[in-house]
Design an enzyme around this catalytic site. Structure first.
Site, PDB file in Angstrom:
ATOM      1  N   ARG A 167      25.965 -11.559  12.491  1.00  0.00           N
ATOM      2  CA  ARG A 167      27.188 -10.871  13.613  1.00  0.00           C
ATOM      3  C   ARG A 167      26.886 -11.423  15.163  1.00  0.00           C
ATOM      4  O   ARG A 167      27.167 -10.772  16.245  1.00  0.00           O
ATOM      5  CB  ARG A 167      27.202  -9.435  13.557  1.00  0.00           C
ATOM      6  CG  ARG A 167      27.550  -8.814  12.257  1.00  0.00           C
ATOM      7  CD  ARG A 167      28.828  -9.038  11.985  1.00  0.00           C
ATOM      8  NE  ARG A 167      29.130  -8.572  10.571  1.00  0.00           N
ATOM      9  CZ  ARG A 167      29.109  -9.398   9.365  1.00  0.00           C
ATOM     10  NH1 ARG A 167      28.749 -10.461   9.501  1.00  0.00           N
ATOM     11  NH2 ARG A 167      29.106  -8.831   8.237  1.00  0.00           N
ATOM     12  N   SER A 217      32.636  -0.877  11.811  1.00  0.00           N
ATOM     13  CA  SER A 217      31.239  -0.577  11.861  1.00  0.00           C
ATOM     14  C   SER A 217      30.626  -0.825  13.272  1.00  0.00           C
ATOM     15  O   SER A 217      30.883  -1.566  14.100  1.00  0.00           O
ATOM     16  CB  SER A 217      30.436  -1.501  10.921  1.00  0.00           C
ATOM     17  OG  SER A 217      30.815  -1.069   9.544  1.00  0.00           O
ATOM     18  N   GLU A 287      26.549  -2.841  16.913  1.00  0.00           N
ATOM     19  CA  GLU A 287      27.338  -4.155  16.513  1.00  0.00           C
ATOM     20  C   GLU A 287      28.747  -4.244  17.624  1.00  0.00           C
ATOM     21  O   GLU A 287      28.963  -5.448  18.148  1.00  0.00           O
ATOM     22  CB  GLU A 287      27.897  -4.251  15.091  1.00  0.00           C
ATOM     23  CG  GLU A 287      28.903  -5.342  14.907  1.00  0.00           C
ATOM     24  CD  GLU A 287      29.134  -5.524  13.222  1.00  0.00           C
ATOM     25  OE1 GLU A 287      28.362  -4.987  12.497  1.00  0.00           O
ATOM     26  OE2 GLU A 287      30.357  -5.676  12.964  1.00  0.00           O
TER      27      GLU A 287
END
Ligand SMILES: Cc1cc2nc3c(=O)[nH]c(=O)nc-3n(C[C@H](O)[C@H](O)[C@H](O)COP(=O)(O)OP(=O)(O)OC[C@H]3O[C@@H](n4cnc5c(N)ncnc54)[C@H](O)[C@@H]3O)c2cc1C
Length: 297
Positions: A167, A217, A287
């Site tokens: 990510r 998320s 994230e």
């Protein structure tokens, strides 16, 4: 602002550009269309010293309630069409949605980007976040990237210059805008590709609260266990701060019940980190990102 040939609005409310529906006004909100527009904007930002930030589809961003003090540069009006090149290479402009890219590739019988089904961002946002699901991510299928750096202009990165991790990307600077990404895809039956997209949509509908304002998320998955499992084990599902609540359906998702502020979400994030640390001894890492101003030095 009339001195620019592209749209610039003062005080544009940013909540409507984020999937969390959170965020105050941008001092300036710019929608450049061409590379020439970007060059004019870069010159203005260099001479004025004003700060700026890039906004794709706002599906991984927290924007402060007090707004943004500089220029928010929205990528979705950037001109460009999806181009099907030779050898199953596909060039996509950064401002288009993943869904459009995926559908176009599926219709041409080109597979490899099906994992982006249900990632509600732009191609540029997918590159910056190395977006993915399960074991699949952008890094697996990307061939090259063209960028516009607000300090130094256009640049192209070949496959061996790209650098991604989970990510994250590590080759673009904070003042560099993704303009195009080229993907290396594989031939596959059109029906199989359409089925893959439909199955992904079905899975997401069952497993994720996709009908509510969220950023997907909130935390990266630690090596030891998925973040949702750790949050669930800490007994946090349904915990609420202001109008921000941890989803009952997926414990790694924070939902805006209507009037959530960025501070509600940040306070809930801190609580989740503290409780998970206490119960599982794991430090969760975000994230999602806060929209942060950068400047040309
Ligand atoms: C319902 C839902 C489901 C999701 N599921 C997933 C999932 O399965 N997997 C996953 O990885 N993510 C998922 N996400 C998170 C999000 O969609 C991805 O991170 C996506 O890639 C963000 O793209 P964006 O265009 O919305 O970027 P934004 O949120 O607008 O921006 C994200 C970051 O990228 C920067 N940026 C955006 N465009 C550019 C550009 N052209 N050049 C330079 N910088 C740029 C921004 O400044 C910011 O730092 C989900 C989100 C939601 C709301």
């Amino acid at each position: 602002m009339s001195r620019f040939s592209f749209a610039v609005r003062e005080g544009e409310a940013l909540a409507k550009y984020t999937s969390w529906r959170i965020g105050g006004p941008a001092k300036y909100f710019a929608e450049p269309v061409t590379v020439e527009d970007l060059a004019i904007l870069a010159e203005h930002l260099r001479s004025s010293g004003e700060s700026f930030a890039f906004l794709g589809n706002g599906s991984n961003l927290l924007v402060p309630d007090e707004g943004f003090p500089g220029w928010v540069i929205h990528t979705q009006k950037l001109v460009g069409e999806i181009e099907f090149l030779s050898d199953n290479l596909v060039k996509a402009p950064a401002g288009i949605l993943n869904a459009k890219l995926m559908r176009a590739c599926a219709n041409k019988g080109l597979g490899g980007v099906g994992f982006l089904a249900g990632v509600p961002g732009t191609v540029g946002g997918a590159v910056i976040m190395n977006a993915g699901i399960g074991a699949a991510c952008v890094d697996d299928v990307i061939d090259s990237v063209e960028s516009f750096c607000f300090s130094s202009g256009c640049r192209e990165y070949s496959r061996d210059e790209l650098n991604f991790s989970y990510r994250q990307q590590h080759f673009l600077s904070a003042t560099e805008l993704v303009l195009f990404a080229v993907f290396q895809l594989k031939s596959a039956p059109v029906d199989d590709l359409k089925k893959e997209i439909a199955e992904s949509a079905k899975y997401r509908k069952e497993a994720q609260p996709i009908d509510k304002p969220s950023c997907g998320s909130v935390f990266r998955n630690p090596d030891s266990a998925p973040a949702w499992k750790l949050i669930d084990a800490a007994g946090l599902k349904g915990t609420r701060v202001g109008d921000a609540v941890i989803s009952e359906k997926h414990a790694n998702w924070i939902i805006n019940l209507g009037n959530a502020k960025m501070t509600d979400v940040l306070n809930l994030i801190e609580l989740m980190k503290e409780r998970v640390k206490a119960t599982s001894r794991v430090t969760l890492e975000e994230e999602v990102r806060v929209l942060k101003p950068v400047q040309i030095l």
